[in-house]
Write an enzyme that holds these catalytic residues in place. Sequence first.
Site, PDB file in Angstrom:
ATOM      1  NE  ARG A 243      -4.108  -1.878   1.993  1.00 46.78           N
ATOM      2  CZ  ARG A 243      -4.108  -2.847   2.902  1.00 46.78           C
ATOM      3  NH1 ARG A 243      -3.227  -2.833   3.876  1.00 46.78           N
ATOM      4  NH2 ARG A 243      -4.973  -3.821   2.827  1.00 46.78           N
TER       5      ARG A 243
ATOM      6  CG  HIS B 251       5.938   9.877 -24.651  1.00 48.92           C
ATOM      7  ND1 HIS B 251       4.580   9.645 -24.596  1.00 48.92           N
ATOM      8  CD2 HIS B 251       6.152  11.057 -23.994  1.00 48.92           C
ATOM      9  CE1 HIS B 251       4.001  10.635 -23.929  1.00 48.92           C
ATOM     10  NE2 HIS B 251       4.930  11.488 -23.553  1.00 48.92           N
TER      11      HIS B 251
ATOM     12  CE  LYS C  43      -0.660  13.239 -15.305  1.00 49.44           C
ATOM     13  NZ  LYS C  43      -0.929  13.709 -16.680  1.00 49.44           N
TER      14      LYS C  43
ATOM     15  CD  GLU D 221       7.012  15.030 -22.910  1.00 48.24           C
ATOM     16  OE1 GLU D 221       6.221  15.993 -22.838  1.00 48.24           O
ATOM     17  OE2 GLU D 221       6.631  13.840 -22.911  1.00 48.24           O
TER      18      GLU D 221
ATOM     19  NE  ARG E  83       0.415  16.466 -13.671  1.00 48.28           N
ATOM     20  CZ  ARG E  83       1.092  15.719 -12.829  1.00 48.28           C
ATOM     21  NH1 ARG E  83       0.800  15.764 -11.543  1.00 48.28           N
ATOM     22  NH2 ARG E  83       2.062  14.917 -13.242  1.00 48.28           N
TER      23      ARG E  83
ATOM     24  CG  ASN F 221      -2.255  15.622 -20.722  1.00 48.06           C
ATOM     25  OD1 ASN F 221      -1.248  15.018 -20.375  1.00 48.06           O
ATOM     26  ND2 ASN F 221      -3.335  15.704 -19.963  1.00 48.06           N
TER      27      ASN F 221
ATOM     28  CG  HIS G  45      -1.073   9.246 -24.962  1.00 46.94           C
ATOM     29  ND1 HIS G  45      -1.683   9.586 -23.785  1.00 46.94           N
ATOM     30  CD2 HIS G  45       0.253   9.382 -24.740  1.00 46.94           C
ATOM     31  CE1 HIS G  45      -0.755   9.917 -22.882  1.00 46.94           C
ATOM     32  NE2 HIS G  45       0.423   9.801 -23.450  1.00 46.94           N
TER      33      HIS G  45
ATOM     34  CG  HIS H  89       0.733  14.113 -24.190  1.00 45.24           C
ATOM     35  ND1 HIS H  89       1.498  15.219 -24.495  1.00 45.24           N
ATOM     36  CD2 HIS H  89       1.486  13.372 -23.336  1.00 45.24           C
ATOM     37  CE1 HIS H  89       2.658  15.145 -23.850  1.00 45.24           C
ATOM     38  NE2 HIS H  89       2.679  14.034 -23.142  1.00 45.24           N
TER      39      HIS H  89
ATOM     40  CD  GLU I  18      -4.020  15.366 -16.454  1.00 43.56           C
ATOM     41  OE1 GLU I  18      -2.845  15.023 -16.314  1.00 43.56           O
ATOM     42  OE2 GLU I  18      -4.754  14.941 -17.355  1.00 43.56           O
TER      43      GLU I  18
ATOM     44  CE  LYS J  58       5.145  16.876 -14.705  1.00 43.72           C
ATOM     45  NZ  LYS J  58       5.268  15.631 -15.391  1.00 43.72           N
TER      46      LYS J  58
HETATM   47  P1  NAD Z   1      12.974   4.978 -21.688  1.00 46.67           P
HETATM   48  O1  NAD Z   1      12.823   4.977 -20.236  1.00 46.67           O
HETATM   49  O2  NAD Z   1      12.517   3.798 -22.457  1.00 46.67           O
HETATM   50  O3  NAD Z   1      14.490   5.276 -22.034  1.00 46.67           O
HETATM   51  C1  NAD Z   1      14.869   5.321 -23.383  1.00 46.67           C
HETATM   52  C2  NAD Z   1      16.076   4.439 -23.693  1.00 46.67           C
HETATM   53  O4  NAD Z   1      17.223   5.108 -23.217  1.00 46.67           O
HETATM   54  C3  NAD Z   1      16.055   3.067 -23.052  1.00 46.67           C
HETATM   55  O5  NAD Z   1      16.478   2.119 -24.009  1.00 46.67           O
HETATM   56  C4  NAD Z   1      17.069   3.167 -21.928  1.00 46.67           C
HETATM   57  O6  NAD Z   1      17.712   1.969 -21.680  1.00 46.67           O
HETATM   58  C5  NAD Z   1      18.039   4.182 -22.479  1.00 46.67           C
HETATM   59  N1  NAD Z   1      18.731   4.994 -21.505  1.00 46.67           N
HETATM   60  C6  NAD Z   1      18.235   5.508 -20.348  1.00 46.67           C
HETATM   61  N2  NAD Z   1      19.145   6.297 -19.771  1.00 46.67           N
HETATM   62  C7  NAD Z   1      20.253   6.272 -20.555  1.00 46.67           C
HETATM   63  C8  NAD Z   1      21.515   6.898 -20.485  1.00 46.67           C
HETATM   64  N3  NAD Z   1      21.834   7.760 -19.515  1.00 46.67           N
HETATM   65  N4  NAD Z   1      22.418   6.645 -21.466  1.00 46.67           N
HETATM   66  C9  NAD Z   1      22.098   5.802 -22.490  1.00 46.67           C
HETATM   67  N5  NAD Z   1      20.904   5.191 -22.615  1.00 46.67           N
HETATM   68  C10 NAD Z   1      19.994   5.430 -21.657  1.00 46.67           C
HETATM   69  O7  NAD Z   1      12.204   6.240 -22.343  1.00 46.67           O
HETATM   70  P2  NAD Z   1      11.978   7.733 -21.885  1.00 46.67           P
HETATM   71  O8  NAD Z   1      11.861   8.499 -23.140  1.00 46.67           O
HETATM   72  O9  NAD Z   1      12.935   8.176 -20.865  1.00 46.67           O
HETATM   73  O10 NAD Z   1      10.537   7.679 -21.189  1.00 46.67           O
HETATM   74  C11 NAD Z   1       9.380   7.385 -21.933  1.00 46.67           C
HETATM   75  C12 NAD Z   1       8.270   6.985 -21.003  1.00 46.67           C
HETATM   76  O11 NAD Z   1       7.987   8.058 -20.108  1.00 46.67           O
HETATM   77  C13 NAD Z   1       6.971   6.660 -21.706  1.00 46.67           C
HETATM   78  O12 NAD Z   1       6.457   5.468 -21.202  1.00 46.67           O
HETATM   79  C14 NAD Z   1       6.066   7.825 -21.350  1.00 46.67           C
HETATM   80  O13 NAD Z   1       4.708   7.466 -21.326  1.00 46.67           O
HETATM   81  C15 NAD Z   1       6.576   8.182 -19.990  1.00 46.67           C
HETATM   82  N6  NAD Z   1       6.268   9.550 -19.549  1.00 46.67           N
HETATM   83  C16 NAD Z   1       5.770   9.698 -18.296  1.00 46.67           C
HETATM   84  C17 NAD Z   1       5.501  10.961 -17.824  1.00 46.67           C
HETATM   85  C18 NAD Z   1       5.005  11.133 -16.414  1.00 46.67           C
HETATM   86  O14 NAD Z   1       4.636  12.259 -16.051  1.00 46.67           O
HETATM   87  N7  NAD Z   1       4.999  10.112 -15.598  1.00 46.67           N
HETATM   88  C19 NAD Z   1       5.740  12.084 -18.632  1.00 46.67           C
HETATM   89  C20 NAD Z   1       6.258  11.875 -19.897  1.00 46.67           C
HETATM   90  C21 NAD Z   1       6.520  10.609 -20.354  1.00 46.67           C
HETATM   91  N1  GLY Z   2       3.435  14.527 -18.504  1.00 45.06           N
HETATM   92  C1  GLY Z   2       2.195  15.133 -18.161  1.00 45.06           C
HETATM   93  C2  GLY Z   2       1.997  15.333 -16.690  1.00 45.06           C
HETATM   94  O1  GLY Z   2       2.847  14.990 -15.909  1.00 45.06           O
HETATM   95  O2  GLY Z   2       0.968  15.806 -16.300  1.00 45.06           O
END
Ligand code: NAD
Ligand code: GLY
Length: 360
Positions: free
Chosen positions: A122, A266, A144, A186, A242, A246, A253, A249, A238, A228
Site C-alpha cells: 500500500r 513518446h 504520475k 517535451e 495540469r 498533455n 498517445h 498527447h 489533473e 512543471k
Molecule cells: P525509456 O525509459 O525507455 O528510455 C529510453 C532508452 O534510453 C532506453 O532504451 C534506456 O535503456 C536508455 N537509456 C536511459 N538512460 C540512458 C543513459 N543515460 N544513457 C544511455 N541510454 C539510456 O524512455 P523515456 O523516453 O525516458 O521515457 C518514456 C516513457 O515516459 C513513456 O512510457 C512515457 O509514457 C513516460 N512519460 C511519463 C511521464 C510522467 O509524467 N509520468 C511524462 C512523460 C513521459
Molecule cells: N506529462 C504530463 C503530466 O505529468 O501531467
Amino acid sequence: MKIRVDLSHSLKDASYDILIDSNIAIGEILKSAGIRKRVCVITCKTVNDLYGNSISDALKSAGIEPFFILLPDGESAKSIKYLSYVYDELIKNRFERSDYIIAFGGGVIGDLAGYASASYLRGVNFIQIPTTLLSDVDSSVGGKTGIDHPSGKNLIGAFYQPKIVIIDVDFLNSLDNRELINGFAEVIKYGAVLDRDLFLYLENNLDRIMSKDKQSLMHIIERSCLIKADIVNKDERESGVRSVLNFGHSLGHAIETLYNYKTIKHGEAISIGMVFASKLSKEMNLCSSETVNRLEMLIKNSGLPTEIPKFSPEEYVNAMKLDKKVEDESIKFVLVNDIGNFKFEKLDFAFIRKFLENII
Ligand code: NAD
Ligand code: GLY
C-alpha cells in the site's frame, strides 16, 4: 539548483525537492536525506551496464545497502508482466515498508517503479534518479506513475509523489541522439504552450543543445522543472490546469497505441501531436500560420517527426476514445494561442475525424 515541489496545501508531507546539477554525490545526498537502510534500485539493462557499478559503489560508501531489479530496455517493460516480476522480487527480498525504491533510468523505469512503489504494501518510499532528458524534464517530476495496457497507454496507474528527485546531467553524456531529441520534444511542449521565452531560447540555441552543451542542458532542464513544479503545485491530480501538459498527447498517445508502443517513441509521437494540435488551433482561428510554422520548424530542425503516420481517421478516433480525457463523444483538447499561451476546448470526435480526413 534546488526546486521545491510544494504540495503541503493538498497532501501533508508530500512536498519534495528536485536537485539539478552535475557530478552529484548521490550516496551522500541520500544519506543526508536520512536514508540509512536498504534500497531497491529498479533499472534497465543499458543503464545498469553503464552506471550500475558506480551507483552501487556510491550507495555502499554512504552506508546504504542496495539490491537491484533489472528490467529490459524500452516501453515493453511498462507492462503488467514486468510489474508482476517487480512484486515477486520485492517479496523474495523481504522488502519492507520503511525501505526505499529508487527508480534509476528513463521514463519507463520511473513510471513502472513509481507504480510498484505506490501499490506494494500500500505504498513504500520512492526516489527518482532520472537518466534520460525526457525523464529529467517531465516524467520524474509530478507523481504520475503507471503501466500500459494493450488497448491504451498509461491506463493503469496512480498519482504517487517521490521523496526526492536527483537530476545529474552527466548521465546524458551516454544518451544517443534519438533519445536526446525524444526528451527535447517535451521541452518544446513547455515552451509552446507555457513559456514564450523558453521557446525563443530553444529556437536560438538549438545547435548548442543538440551538441549537449552542459550549460544549455542545465538551463532547459531547470526551466522545465520550474514550469512543471508550478503546474503540479496548482493541480496535482489533473483536475484542471495540469491538462495543459498533455499538449500534443491526444493524437500522440493514439499514435503510440496504434504502433503497439513499438517503432515510435513518446517524444516523437507527441511532436506529431503538437503539430496536429497547432493546425487544429489555426483551423479554429486561435493562432496564426506563423505560430504553426514556428512550432513545425523547431520540431523539424531538431530532427523530430511532424508527419501523421498513415493510419485511417477512424483508427485514430477509436484510439483517442480510450484517452483519460474523454467524456461522452468529446475530448478535452489542449490548443495553442500565440507561442507560450494555451486554451482548452472540448472537441467532438466527429469534428476531429473530419479534420483528420482533410489533412492526412
Ligand atoms: P525509456 O525509459 O525507455 O528510455 C529510453 C532508452 O534510453 C532506453 O532504451 C534506456 O535503456 C536508455 N537509456 C536511459 N538512460 C540512458 C543513459 N543515460 N544513457 C544511455 N541510454 C539510456 O524512455 P523515456 O523516453 O525516458 O521515457 C518514456 C516513457 O515516459 C513513456 O512510457 C512515457 O509514457 C513516460 N512519460 C511519463 C511521464 C510522467 O509524467 N509520468 C511524462 C512523460 C513521459
Ligand atoms: N506529462 C504530463 C503530466 O505529468 O501531467
